[in-house]
Design a protein around this motif. Structure first.
Motif, short mmCIF file in Angstrom:
data_model
loop_
_atom_site.label_atom_id
_atom_site.label_comp_id
_atom_site.label_asym_id
_atom_site.label_seq_id
_atom_site.Cartn_x
_atom_site.Cartn_y
_atom_site.Cartn_z
N VAL A 33 103.89 -61.24 -95.10
CA VAL A 33 104.41 -59.88 -95.23
C VAL A 33 103.60 -59.18 -96.32
O VAL A 33 103.57 -59.65 -97.46
N CYS A 89 102.48 -55.41 -98.32
CA CYS A 89 102.89 -54.03 -98.57
C CYS A 89 102.18 -53.48 -99.80
O CYS A 89 101.82 -54.22 -100.72
N ALA A 102 112.14 -52.21 -94.54
CA ALA A 102 112.06 -51.75 -95.92
C ALA A 102 113.45 -51.39 -96.43
O ALA A 102 114.30 -50.92 -95.68
N TYR A 155 103.26 -61.66 -99.34
CA TYR A 155 104.34 -62.63 -99.46
C TYR A 155 104.26 -63.64 -98.31
O TYR A 155 103.75 -63.35 -97.22
N TRP A 206 112.05 -55.23 -99.49
CA TRP A 206 112.17 -55.43 -98.05
C TRP A 206 113.21 -56.52 -97.76
O TRP A 206 113.49 -57.37 -98.59
N VAL A 262 103.74 -56.93 -91.12
CA VAL A 262 103.94 -58.36 -90.87
C VAL A 262 102.79 -58.88 -90.01
O VAL A 262 102.33 -58.21 -89.09
N LYS A 274 114.81 -59.37 -94.85
CA LYS A 274 114.50 -60.24 -93.72
C LYS A 274 115.78 -60.49 -92.94
O LYS A 274 116.80 -60.90 -93.52
N PHE A 327 111.83 -57.61 -90.20
CA PHE A 327 111.64 -57.22 -91.59
C PHE A 327 111.74 -55.69 -91.70
O PHE A 327 111.09 -54.97 -90.93
N ASN A 343 109.54 -66.25 -98.73
CA ASN A 343 109.59 -65.05 -99.59
C ASN A 343 108.77 -65.19 -100.86
O ASN A 343 108.83 -64.34 -101.75
N TYR A 373 110.75 -55.31 -105.30
CA TYR A 373 109.51 -55.16 -106.06
C TYR A 373 109.80 -55.24 -107.56
O TYR A 373 110.96 -55.26 -107.99
N GLU A 381 106.62 -49.39 -96.32
CA GLU A 381 107.27 -50.33 -95.41
C GLU A 381 106.43 -51.60 -95.28
O GLU A 381 105.21 -51.56 -95.44
N PRO A 382 107.06 -52.74 -95.00
CA PRO A 382 106.31 -54.00 -94.89
C PRO A 382 105.52 -54.05 -93.59
O PRO A 382 105.94 -53.54 -92.56
#
Length: 524
Positions: free
Chosen positions: A428, A430, A369, A445, A380, A407, A382, A367, A450, A396, A404-405
């Motif tokens: 995920v 953020c 950003a 998420y 982000w 995880v 995947k 993952f 997702n 977003y 940044e994500p």
């Protein structure tokens, strides 16, 4: 005349004695309390009261600090770099600071610190099996004392901790209590060098005096920079990281607040800083270092690569990968395979078309950003690492930008665990900032679908920062127990210590008087 001199000496002798503020270090790493770094004159001038929790300066004015020649010269050069006359006290006094892009909008610092503040869920629900904490590190300068030219890397470190348990969330944010922060708070002014002030002829003049200036407060230049770049939990120890520093250990309490421990040297082995991107390889830790110290460069080189062996609790690899001494590469990160450690010996290049990576604890999917057109992360992506392709993208909401994500993998519970072929859920998380509302949110998420699981409204704005990671509930509990055991007088990671203390305290009925300080001295 002689009688007057004797009378003066008697008056001096009659003054109450104030011992210097130099308490012994508490841990076996190269540590000391922040006040120990104050010179005796500064310690006498400074109050010993605990600074207020909201980051603001104490209202009572201290006695003037006795400043050295280099300190006075540095202050004079700072004024020459751009003071605006007639500025209001408590606000930025330089045009450079008032107009700085990284001191406005959601880059602007915050002063209020929260402790275990409840966080409102405004959409969806927090998964019950999510237990642990999202930690995010980043720069947060103190506006009240800020006068030097600024770069985003210069801000004091602030850790944002979002803790999850039983479907609820709590938020703690705190200035990371490092020597640099504590000293400048006690002095009531910026003292240490900043990247931003190295500009033009005045910047070159500052560069020539700063090593001598810094050593007036901190002897080891590898412990000076603000630990504001990343966070690492390793072997039950929590480290705050910066490219130019040794790893700085802190203790996190159950409410998310922090205590300063010291800087890790791996029993004196580390003579270079450790970058902010070490990598876990099983139970071992891979790390690399680069340095601008000309003496070390002449002796060894500009870079070192190391492996810490958790079984032997020692550094079993520490080498110079390249003999070059002509340039220093900004080798921010490293990668590794079963047989190799790969670092970059290259120039620094930034591109707005690039993707910024996040640390990913999953084997198949990665993952990253998504870097938007205006210089912010807008979502982000995947990636399927097995098939080497983009799997999907998440953006977003309107007027929202984020970081940044981070995880996390969480064990499935109850019926979900029975019905699914997967043993774990992937989440995920953020932080995002709504520019229209001037409000920060945290969004979680489902990493597999997702789907947005929940949206949390933060108690206050969370400024943009650098890197972070998720600490599981098991990791956090092991960290707390590790420090509780140290407080009790023995090392929780050593089974023989448990046996020895059990025999002594419960069989021989002997009251323990063991101390960590004694353990450290005996191990030398």
């Amino acid at each position: 005349m002689r009688a007057a001199f004797v009378f003066f000496l008697l008056l001096r002798a009659a003054r109450p004695f104030a011992p210097p503020l130099r308490p012994p270090p508490r841990r076996s790493c190269a540590s000391t309390t922040a006040l120990e770094y104050l010179s005796e004159s500064d310690a006498n001038a400074a109050t010993t009261a605990v600074p207020p929790p909201n980051g603001a300066l104490p209202k009572q004015r201290r006695r003037p600090v006795r400043r050295s020649f280099f300190h006075q010269l540095d202050r004079f050069l700072t004024e020459l770099q751009g003071e605006s006359p007639g500025a209001v006290v408590g606000t930025w006094t330089h045009d450079h600071l008032r107009k700085h892009a990284f001191l406005s909008g959601n880059f602007a610092p915050v002063s209020k610190e929260h402790v275990a503040a409840p966080v409102e869920v405004v959409e969806g629900a927090i998964p019950e099996n999510l237990v642990g904490a999202f930690l995010r590190n980043g720069p947060n300068p103190i506006q009240e004392i800020q006068r030097k030219r600024y770069h985003w890397f210069d801000g004091h470190a602030m850790l944002h901790t979002l803790m999850f348990e039983n479907g609820r969330a709590r938020y703690t944010n705190q200035f990371i209590p490092c020597p640099r922060f504590s000293i400048e708070k006690e002095l009531g002014e910026e003292f240490f060098p900043t990247v931003g002030e190295y500009k033009g002829m005045l910047g070159l003049m500052k560069l020539s005096i700063h090593p001598q200036l810094v050593r007036e407060k901190i002897e080891d230049l590898k412990t000076v920079a603000p630990p504001n770049t990343n966070i690492l939990m390793y072997n039950n120890k929590l480290h705050c990281l910066h490219e130019a520093n040794l790893p700085m250990e802190v203790r996190m309490r159950r409410d998310g607040t922090l205590g300063y421990i010291g800087h890790e040297t791996f029993d004196g082995i580390l003579d270079y800083p450790v970058s902010a991107q070490p990598v876990k390889d099983g139970n071992d830790l891979l790390f690399h270092s680069y340095i601008v110290d000309q003496q070390l460069i002449e002796e060894h080189g500009t870079m070192k690569v190391g492996r810490y062996n958790s079984a032997s609790r020692s550094v079993d690899t520490y080498l110079v990968p390249t003999p070059t001494k002509s340039h220093v590469s900004f080798a921010h990160s490293l990668v590794h395979t079963d047989g190799y450690i790969v670092v970059w010996d290259c120039s620094v290049h930034f591109s707005t078309d690039a993707l910024s990576g996040a640390r990913i604890p999953h084997d198949r999917y990665g993952f990253t950003a998504i870097f938007g057109d205006k210089g912010h992360f807008t979502g982000w992506a995947k990636w399927d690492l097995f098939n080497r392709r983009l799997e999907s993208s998440v953006y977003y909401g309107k007027n929202e930008v984020g970081g940044e994500p981070m995880v996390v993998r969480a064990k499935k519970r109850g019926k979900d665990a029975d019905d699914s072929m997967e043993e774990e859920d992937i989440y995920v998380g953020c932080y995002v900032f709504n520019e229209e509302e001037d409000q920060s949110y945290f969004i979680l998420y489902d990493g597999s679908t997702n789907e947005k699981l929940c949206r949390l409204k933060m108690p206050s704005r969370v400024p943009f920062g650098f890197h972070g990671q998720f600490i599981s509930g098991e990791e956090f509990e092991a960290h707390v127990q590790y420090h509780d055991a140290l407080d009790a007088g023995f090392h929780a990671q050593c089974p023989m210590e448990w046996i020895r203390f059990f025999i002594r305290d419960f069989i021989l009925d002997h009251i323990p008087t063991y101390s960590v300080r004694h353990e450290y001295e005996q191990s030398k």
